[in-house]
Design an enzyme around this catalytic site. Structure first.
Site, short mmCIF file in Angstrom:
data_model
loop_
_atom_site.label_atom_id
_atom_site.label_comp_id
_atom_site.label_asym_id
_atom_site.label_seq_id
_atom_site.Cartn_x
_atom_site.Cartn_y
_atom_site.Cartn_z
N ASP A 1 0.85 -1.18 0.00
CA ASP A 1 0.00 0.00 0.00
C ASP A 1 0.89 1.23 0.00
O ASP A 1 1.90 1.29 0.72
CB ASP A 1 -0.91 0.00 1.24
CG ASP A 1 -1.84 1.20 1.26
OD1 ASP A 1 -2.93 1.10 0.67
OD2 ASP A 1 -1.49 2.22 1.88
N ILE A 2 0.54 2.21 -0.84
CA ILE A 2 1.31 3.45 -0.88
C ILE A 2 0.98 4.27 0.36
O ILE A 2 -0.18 4.56 0.63
CB ILE A 2 1.00 4.25 -2.16
CG1 ILE A 2 1.39 3.43 -3.40
CG2 ILE A 2 1.74 5.58 -2.16
CD1 ILE A 2 0.98 4.06 -4.71
N GLU B 1 -4.80 2.29 -4.01
CA GLU B 1 -3.35 2.41 -4.02
C GLU B 1 -2.67 1.13 -3.53
O GLU B 1 -1.54 1.15 -3.04
CB GLU B 1 -2.89 3.60 -3.17
CG GLU B 1 -3.27 3.53 -1.70
CD GLU B 1 -4.62 4.15 -1.39
OE1 GLU B 1 -4.82 4.55 -0.23
OE2 GLU B 1 -5.47 4.25 -2.28
#
Length: 306
Positions: free
Chosen positions: A176-177, A219
């Site tokens: 996950d960003i 994301e």
């Protein structure tokens, strides 16, 4: 310009020369075979666009030749047009029964031969275009429009194939960003899209051909690593994480960096795919809640890798 090829199968040199003279053009090449046996071999080798096939020949006749062509996976989809002096209804019907697409009577009129061939070539062109369109639609159905990575649907199908067909260790990594909303709020959605595309490229570049990578949603990116050890999975996850953290993003005059957090599990065949996805998501959550920019593996025991 690529040429289409027509294979003429006829034991008469005169007929072959006449057909070649009528049909050959800058966009159409004519190859010749003088027997059914030779025609079958050439068809498998050349994969012509269309076959013009005489019925009465020395050796195997046109009917048997056509049957053999239609029974082979290599040649079954090549349209066959009979060229024959036997244009009675029984002969014509038998030709269609063995798989012919059409017939032309001998002695043939050049304009009629050209017209019939033109119709079949147009039909073949349409079929090719439809096939390309179908392939594009299939690819679109399993591809994320922004990153061009495969999507969740594709990932789940491929993962199931691995699970069903191979007795290999599988590791899942869910990235996950970090602070993605802040990136969008600070630099704009163009920057957010650029980050998604760039992170996708970094992950794809460093993974093996056999690994499965997809945009899981938003994301998040999911990776399946087949046939690796736990240590290799952890090392690779951290390598990916560090490469992203070093990358400098430039968008609309802004320069910035970002990080990703990863959760890692060994896929457990004893539980459902959904439960495995929940487990890797929990590992990711632990990483996010304990500081971000790290990878956590929760199988068989919790390990933090910063």
């Amino acid at each position: 310009m690529d040429k289409d090829t027509i294979l003429v199968v006829d034991d008469s040199d005169i007929i072959c020369s006449i057909i070649k003279g009528i049909l050959e053009s800058p966009t159409l090449h004519i190859d010749i075979a003088h027997s059914g046996e030779e025609g079958i071999l050439m068809a498998k080798k050349l994969r012509p666009t269309l076959i013009l096939l005489d019925i009465i020949m020395n050796g195997i006749d046109g009917y048997e030749t056509c049957c053999i062509l239609k029974s082979s996976t290599e040649t079954k989809d090549i349209p066959v047009v009979f060229i024959t002096g036997n244009n009675d209804s029984e002969s014509v019907l038998k030709g269609f029964e063995v798989g012919a697409a059409d017939y032309v009577s001998k002695p043939f009129i050049p304009e009629e031969l050209k017209a019939r061939v033109k119709v079949h070539m147009q039909n073949i062109k349409i079929q090719r275009e439809l096939q390309l369109l179908m392939n594009e639609l299939k690819e679109m159905a399993v591809t994320d429009y922004l990153t061009k990575l495969h999507n969740r649907r594709y990932f789940m199908d491929q993962l199931q194939e691995f699970v069903n067909q191979y007795d290999l260790k599988l590791f899942l990594i869910l990235f996950d960003i970090d602070n993605f909303k802040k990136i969008n709020d600070t630099y704009g959605h163009n920057a957010g899209d650029m980050v998604l595309v760039s992170v996708s490229s970094i992950l794809k570049l460093l993974l093996r051909e056999e690994d499965i990578l997809c945009r899981w949603g938003g994301e998040e990116f999911m990776i399946c690593l087949p046939d690796v050890t736990e240590d290799i999975a952890i090392d690779l996850a951290n390598k990916l994480r560090k490469e992203v953290s070093k990358y400098i993003f430039n968008c609309d005059g802004f320069t910035f960096q970002c990080t990703i957090t990863g959760g890692i599990i060994q896929y457990d065949r004893a539980i459902s795919p959904e439960k495995n996805f929940t487990n890797v998501d929990q590992a990711l959550y632990l990483g996010k809640s304990s500081g971000k920019n790290r990878c956590i593996i929760n199988y068989p025991i919790l390990k933090v890798n910063e």
